[in-house]
Design a protein around this motif. Structure first.
Motif, PDB file in Angstrom:
ATOM      1  N   GLU A   1      31.376  36.948  43.835  1.00  0.00           N
ATOM      2  CA  GLU A   1      31.928  37.026  45.169  1.00  0.00           C
ATOM      3  C   GLU A   1      33.083  37.922  45.307  1.00  0.00           C
ATOM      4  O   GLU A   1      32.977  38.701  46.181  1.00  0.00           O
ATOM      5  N   GLY A   2      33.810  38.206  44.364  1.00  0.00           N
ATOM      6  CA  GLY A   2      35.021  39.270  44.432  1.00  0.00           C
ATOM      7  C   GLY A   2      34.448  40.699  44.507  1.00  0.00           C
ATOM      8  O   GLY A   2      35.286  41.331  45.100  1.00  0.00           O
ATOM      9  N   LEU A   3      33.414  40.853  44.095  1.00  0.00           N
ATOM     10  CA  LEU A   3      33.047  42.279  44.080  1.00  0.00           C
ATOM     11  C   LEU A   3      32.729  42.578  45.748  1.00  0.00           C
ATOM     12  O   LEU A   3      32.627  44.105  46.108  1.00  0.00           O
ATOM     13  N   ILE A   4      32.476  41.812  46.676  1.00  0.00           N
ATOM     14  CA  ILE A   4      32.269  42.076  47.989  1.00  0.00           C
ATOM     15  C   ILE A   4      33.424  41.902  48.861  1.00  0.00           C
ATOM     16  O   ILE A   4      33.303  41.869  49.935  1.00  0.00           O
ATOM     17  N   GLU A   5      34.510  41.734  48.172  1.00  0.00           N
ATOM     18  CA  GLU A   5      35.650  41.558  48.960  1.00  0.00           C
ATOM     19  C   GLU A   5      36.872  42.642  48.776  1.00  0.00           C
ATOM     20  O   GLU A   5      37.367  42.777  47.676  1.00  0.00           O
ATOM     21  N   PRO A   6      36.744  43.818  49.511  1.00  0.00           N
ATOM     22  CA  PRO A   6      37.626  44.944  49.312  1.00  0.00           C
ATOM     23  C   PRO A   6      39.036  44.927  49.286  1.00  0.00           C
ATOM     24  O   PRO A   6      39.468  45.852  49.009  1.00  0.00           O
ATOM     25  N   GLY A   7      39.753  44.027  50.103  1.00  0.00           N
ATOM     26  CA  GLY A   7      41.051  43.714  50.144  1.00  0.00           C
ATOM     27  C   GLY A   7      41.473  44.124  51.534  1.00  0.00           C
ATOM     28  O   GLY A   7      42.440  43.350  52.472  1.00  0.00           O
TER      29      GLY A   7
ATOM     30  N   GLY B   1      27.992  50.182  40.559  1.00  0.00           N
ATOM     31  CA  GLY B   1      26.507  50.315  40.071  1.00  0.00           C
ATOM     32  C   GLY B   1      25.802  49.184  39.509  1.00  0.00           C
ATOM     33  O   GLY B   1      24.947  49.234  38.810  1.00  0.00           O
ATOM     34  N   MET B   2      26.759  47.934  39.370  1.00  0.00           N
ATOM     35  CA  MET B   2      25.970  46.643  38.717  1.00  0.00           C
ATOM     36  C   MET B   2      25.617  45.598  39.735  1.00  0.00           C
ATOM     37  O   MET B   2      26.358  45.562  41.032  1.00  0.00           O
TER      38      MET B   2
END
Length: 461
Positions: free
Chosen positions: A385-391, A402-403
């Motif tokens: 989930e943290g990967l889709i939260e840019p800040g 890329g993963m």
């Protein structure tokens, strides 16, 4: 030849399905003349082997198709369709007793093998027509096949003739045929109606973006299908290279698939209330195109940083999903040609799907197995989930690294479904890269039959 079965009372010739283990005994039981014919053909029962047998007048009076062994059959599907283009003109019936599931697959494959995309060039029609095997629901299989034909036709049509307006026309045609209603929000009206991301993605094209809203049914549980309708995807300002743009007429494959499934549901008169939502856009390049690093505010109020304008499908789906979620349907399903990562993970033949509910996942998996529509469950993996939260915004439409690209896209969409307990997302390919039995090269539906088979148990129909 239109897709359909031979008339039940029509005179027909037999098609024998013979596996490798039974080939010797089958040949030994033939008349001397027929034995000479089949021995000359070198028939051993190998999967896909085909031979004609003589009738009393010397003309072909029967046919035989090799079915190989269990291991060989597991490497494909719709094996009976291998015979359909090789059978002489006329009506045929399967002369071999089959279990019901195998008879249904054989019959459906025979129907789908008759498909031709002939809008722009006449082709050779299939000459043979199969009778529906005893014990199968011929009307149901025909409804399924006609839904798949619609899906294939929509995907195969080039973007020059299949833009947002034409996709709307296709939805309206289905609605007229089955007594459904359609409401469409178009162009700048999307802003006033609070569909800002659908508008942002489609505003650079002269072909106005729109949200298509089809409803059918008067009672029963509620099912909402949301299909990605990107009629052509240049990639926007993050423009695709030519090698990646070549198949982008199929980027509305999610919309085509939900329309085909909707047609089948309506043709079968399933006792449910159906809603189909299609955000239909063209992702074009222009002075008013949305830009990398733009921050868009969605219908749900979540802000989204655009880190790649080529990740537009999840943006238009997000507004449509939020709209669908407001009604809290009993089951909500999104279908989209969303990520290349899904193809890397499972290839073109499998339709990966995401769902939190184990019972729903099991029903979809069983439905795919029952109707020769292979699917594969993928995880809504919470640690990502943290990967889709840019800040800088609530969400990032294209996380770097890329993963896990298909998983992060699915997690992004799930953020817009908070009121509906049963939600599934399909990341389909919508394209057959090479011809296979009952599936010519070109547009193809994926996941629709699996969903159809799951509905009775999931919605208690």
């Amino acid at each position: 030849m239109p897709v359909g079965f031979a008339a039940p009372d029509a005179d027909s010739r037999p098609l024998h399905l013979i596996d490798a283990a039974g080939a010797e005994a089958f040949v030994a039981a033939l008349s001397p003349m027929a034995r000479r014919w089949i021995e000359a053909a070198g028939f051993t029962g190998k999967l896909g082997q085909f031979a004609l047998l003589p009738g009393a007048d010397g003309a072909p009076g029967a046919a035989v198709l090799g079915m190989g062994d269990t291991a060989a059959r597991r490497r494909g599907r719709f094996h009976v369709a291998r015979a359909m283009d090789r059978l002489p003109d006329g009506d045929w019936h399967i002369a071999t007793d089959l279990p019901k599931a195998e008879a249904e697959e054989a019959a459906l494959g025979a129907l789908l093998s008759a498909y031709r995309f002939d809008r722009y060039k006449a082709g050779s029609a299939q000459k043979a027509r199969l009778k529906a095997p005893k014990g199968v629901d011929a009307a149901r299989l025909l409804a399924i096949a006609k839904g798949e034909v619609l899906t294939r036709d929509l995907i195969n049509t080039p973007a020059s003739d299949m833009g947002p307006e034409e996709l709307e026309a296709a939805a309206r045609a289905i609605a007229r045929d089955f007594g459904a209603t359609v409401e469409v929000t178009t162009g700048d009206d999307l802003i006033a109606a609070n569909f800002p991301m659908i508008h942002a993605v489609g505003r650079a094209s002269p072909r106005a973006p729109r949200l298509i809203d089809l409803r059918w049914g008067q009672g029963g549980p509620t099912l909402t299908l949301v299909g990605k309708g990107v009629c052509f995807d240049t990639g926007g300002l993050d423009i695709k290279p030519a090698s990646s743009m070549g198949l982008m007429k199929k980027d509305m494959g999610g919309a085509a698939t939900v329309l085909g499934l909707a047609r089948t549901i309506m043709a079968l008169a399933l006792p449910l209330r159906l809603r189909v939502l299609i955000p239909a856009v063209e992702n074009a390049v222009g002075g008013n195109a949305f830009r990398p690093q733009d921050i868009l505010t969605s219908r749900k109020g979540l802000t989204v940083e655009v880190n790649n304008t080529d990740a537009e499908g999840r943006l238009v789906l997000a507004d449509a999903l939020a709209f669908a979620d407001e009604e809290k349907p009993d089951l909500l399903i999104s279908m989209a040609t969303l990520t290349g990562a899904a193809r890397v993970a499972v290839g073109p033949d499998l339709a990966p799907f995401y769902v939190d509910d184990d019972a729903l996942a099991a029903a979809i998996g069983a439905g795919g197995a029952a109707l020769a529509d292979p699917v594969w469950r993928m995880p809504f993996w919470a640690p990502y989930e943290g990967l889709i939260e840019p800040g800088i915004a609530d969400l990032d439409n294209a996380p770097g690294g890329g993963m896990a690209g298909s998983i992060t896209a699915a997690l992004f969409l799930r953020r817009f479904v908070t009121e509906t307990p049963a939600y599934a997302h399909f990341d389909i390919y919508g394209w057959q890269p090479r011809a296979e039995p009952a599936r010519p090269k070109g547009g193809v539906g994926q996941g629709a039959r699996a969903i159809l088979a799951a509905l009775p148990g999931v919605l208690n129909l």
